[in-house]
Design a protein around this motif. Structure first.
Motif, mmCIF file in Angstrom:
data_model
loop_
_atom_site.group_PDB
_atom_site.id
_atom_site.type_symbol
_atom_site.label_atom_id
_atom_site.label_comp_id
_atom_site.label_asym_id
_atom_site.label_seq_id
_atom_site.Cartn_x
_atom_site.Cartn_y
_atom_site.Cartn_z
ATOM 1 N N SER A 127 0.828 -1.202 0.000
ATOM 2 C CA SER A 127 0.000 0.000 0.000
ATOM 3 C C SER A 127 0.867 1.259 0.000
ATOM 4 N N ALA A 128 1.889 1.269 0.842
ATOM 5 C CA ALA A 128 2.779 2.439 0.917
ATOM 6 C C ALA A 128 3.521 2.642 -0.396
ATOM 7 N N ARG A 129 3.958 1.545 -1.019
ATOM 8 C CA ARG A 129 4.653 1.643 -2.310
ATOM 9 C C ARG A 129 3.707 2.190 -3.378
ATOM 10 N N GLY A 130 2.458 1.709 -3.391
ATOM 11 C CA GLY A 130 1.474 2.215 -4.345
ATOM 12 C C GLY A 130 1.193 3.694 -4.135
ATOM 13 N N PHE A 131 1.124 4.101 -2.874
ATOM 14 C CA PHE A 131 0.921 5.516 -2.549
ATOM 15 C C PHE A 131 2.076 6.353 -3.084
ATOM 16 N N LEU A 132 3.310 5.904 -2.851
ATOM 17 C CA LEU A 132 4.471 6.655 -3.341
ATOM 18 C C LEU A 132 4.488 6.717 -4.865
ATOM 19 N N ASN A 133 4.148 5.619 -5.522
ATOM 20 C CA ASN A 133 4.079 5.631 -6.994
ATOM 21 C C ASN A 133 3.004 6.594 -7.471
ATOM 22 N N GLY A 134 1.845 6.588 -6.804
ATOM 23 C CA GLY A 134 0.768 7.512 -7.162
ATOM 24 C C GLY A 134 1.164 8.965 -6.957
ATOM 25 N N ARG A 137 -5.892 8.310 0.527
ATOM 26 C CA ARG A 137 -4.520 7.872 0.770
ATOM 27 C C ARG A 137 -4.542 6.730 1.786
ATOM 28 N N PRO A 138 -3.395 6.118 2.045
ATOM 29 C CA PRO A 138 -3.336 5.124 3.122
ATOM 30 C C PRO A 138 -3.234 5.806 4.489
ATOM 31 N N TYR A 139 -3.730 5.102 5.493
ATOM 32 C CA TYR A 139 -3.716 5.567 6.879
ATOM 33 C C TYR A 139 -3.139 4.457 7.757
ATOM 34 N N GLN A 140 -2.346 4.839 8.738
ATOM 35 C CA GLN A 140 -1.939 3.889 9.762
ATOM 36 C C GLN A 140 -3.075 3.759 10.763
#
Length: 165
Positions: free
Chosen positions: A48-55, A66-69
């Protein structure tokens, strides 16, 4: 869509990931002060974090989508993650996902977090929320149903759920 505030529930704080925090999750390298529970991040958190950074690199900041902890309010420990796979599609449908470390499962945290994410999607203007889970992941099926999502079909790998907002 630009609302990136934390989301507080009765027992949880859903903390919106920044790019720096997402990179730490990908690297599995907490910074001093990060309160990661044993077992966090799991593979799904890193994806998820990698997808967020790519986005971020491809489309810019997705705002609320976005992703949330997932953090426990009682002690601030990070026990999982949840959030959106990106901004809504052209019809306004956003895809959601979530996961908890094994020690945090079975306490209703996933359903509580998913309900909060659905509320955030509604507030940010999405028209529907969709999610899926592997056919044998009955716990996740129950989480989506508990959050009001309806089963809409399955293929040979996953069951699909949707909630119109």
């Amino acid at each position: 869509m630009n609302d990136i505030r934390a989301i507080e529930t009765d027992r949880l704080l859903l903390h919106p990931l920044s790019a720096d925090e997402a990179q730490r999750v990908v690297d599995a390298a907490p910074a001093p002060g990060d309160r990661w529970a044993a077992g966090y991040p799991e593979d799904g958190d890193a994806r998820s974090a990698r997808g967020f950074l790519n986005g971020l690199a491809e489309r810019g900041d997705p705002g609320a989508y976005r992703p949330y902890q997932i953090r426990l309010l009682e002690d601030g420990s990070v026990v999982g993650g949840g959030g959106f796979h990106g901004p809504p599609d052209a019809a306004g449908v956003v895809t959601v996902g979530y996961g908890l470390i094994p020690a945090a499962r079975g306490h209703g945290y996933a359903s509580e977090a998913l309900r909060a994410l659905i509320t955030r999607a509604r507030e940010a203007g999405a028209t529907a929320v969709r999610g899926d889970a592997d056919l044998d992941n009955t716990a996740s099926h129950h989480v989506m149903e508990a959050a009001g999502m309806a089963f809409e079909g399955a293929d040979e790998q996953v069951r699909n759920y949707r909630l119109l907002l």
